[in-house]
Design an enzyme around this catalytic site. Structure first.
Site: not given
Length: 366
Positions: A178, A272, A219, A109, A269, A267, A199
């Protein structure tokens, strides 16, 4: 009468001369143009940046209109990019997180970004930054098509943890998933246009947006009645007071093809993260997104949840009510007051002024 006309004409000439002198007085340390061949003008932005002397004195680059297919990483402090016009001066690349490098590894990313800011006191004005990865064409491919990219994050602008006091004025950021990644320091976006799908504003940095257009894109790959995307995905640390703050702005649709109630405001995030006892969703990422005095079209339905992994690798869900998601005086067809869309009081909203969000930094252009 003739005397009056002569006086008016003289005054007009003086004003015109003053404007010309003011424009002439604007000096640039480097100029970039795709068409010039005078030997003094750079053909690429990267070459102009490389010409900047060591140190942190202001270095201002004028970018003439044109499409510059470049990927840039800014590491010099006090560097400033000024476009000839927002829609005319375009910096573009087409890299997704799943795009392969020459060694066969993926860019990821952060690595997909068209422009990466890893310096302090950067500014960009009157230009467009695009990630041209063709998300719609990729999504239209069959899942059995080996050329279909699974990791479709494609960042246009990335402000890293080494970046601070990044100022964007009259800038357009274009992407799908992103688009804007703010991961560090403080950023200020004024009179900007930011477009995307999933996002498309995300990260753990502090970013203030004022008088901006946040544009949700259509979309074709999403079935009617399903969610098309989310404007924000903050991962603000619990000890950080400010995250993504949007004031006096407009949440709009790319076109009427974007269905009603198809986009969430944000939302939570929880990225991880590797800890001493394992690798799992960061429990301290209590993200913050706040909308103040912002109009919203009818494609907005509110906030949403987001999944992560626990210590054992199981999927867990993080709910918007456990994050710092708030609104203040939203208006328009997509605005509503309910228990699921928490509102700030007047006293609470007063904590989100520019001086409080940005602290001791007052954004200025060179």
């Amino acid at each position: 009468m003739l005397k009056t006309i002569s006086g008016t004409l003289a005054l007009s000439l003086i004003i015109a001369a003053s404007v010309h002198q003011a424009q002439a007085a604007t000096t640039y340390n480097a100029v970039v143009s795709k068409s010039s061949s005078d030997g003094k003008t750079f053909k690429t932005i990267a070459d102009a940046i490389a010409s900047a002397p060591a140190g942190s004195t202001p270095f201002v680059i004028l970018i003439k209109n044109g499409v510059y297919n470049e990927r840039l990483t800014i590491t010099r402090n006090n560097l400033h990019l000024k476009g000839e016009s927002r829609n005319g001066a375009v910096i573009a690349a087409a890299t997704a997180a799943g795009t392969l490098k020459s060694d066969g590894s993926k860019w990821g990313t952060a690595g997909s970004s068209t422009i990466t800011i890893s310096a302090k006191d950067f500014s960009a004005q009157s230009l467009t930054i695009r990630n041209d990865f063709d998300f719609p064409a990729n999504q239209a491919k069959s899942d059995s098509d080996s050329s279909k990219i699974k990791d479709t994050q494609a960042v246009a602008l990335y402000v890293t943890k080494s970046g601070d006091r990044a100022y964007f004025k009259d800038v357009s950021l274009v992407g799908y998933q992103d688009t804007l990644y703010v991961s560090g320091g403080r950023s200020f976006f004024s009179d900007c246009r930011i477009s995307g799908t999933v996002d498309f504003i995300f990260g753990d940095g502090t970013a203030l947006f004022n008088n901006c257009d946040l544009v949700s894109r259509y979309r074709a790959d999403v079935k009617s009645g399903n969610v098309s995307g989310y404007l924000t995905a903050p991962s603000t640390n619990i000890n950080q007071k400010y995250g993504l703050v949007i004031t006096n702005s407009r949440v709009i649709r790319e076109s009427d093809s974007v269905p009603a109630k198809s986009y969430g405001l944000g939302r939570p995030w929880h990225p991880t993260t590797t800890f001493s006892d394992g690798r799992y969703a960061d429990p301290n990422a209590i993200g913050q997104t706040v909308f103040l005095n912002t109009s919203m079209d009818n494609h907005i339905y509110g906030w949403d949840k987001m999944s992560g992994k626990d210590k054992n690798g199981n999927t867990i869900w993080f709910n918007p009510e456990d994050s710092r998601f708030f609104e203040y005086k939203s208006y328009g067809a997509g605005a509503t007051v309910s228990k699921d869309r928490r509102q700030l009081t007047d006293a609470q909203a007063a904590e989100y002024t520019q001086s409080k969000v940005l602290g001791d930094w007052t954004p200025t252009l060179p």
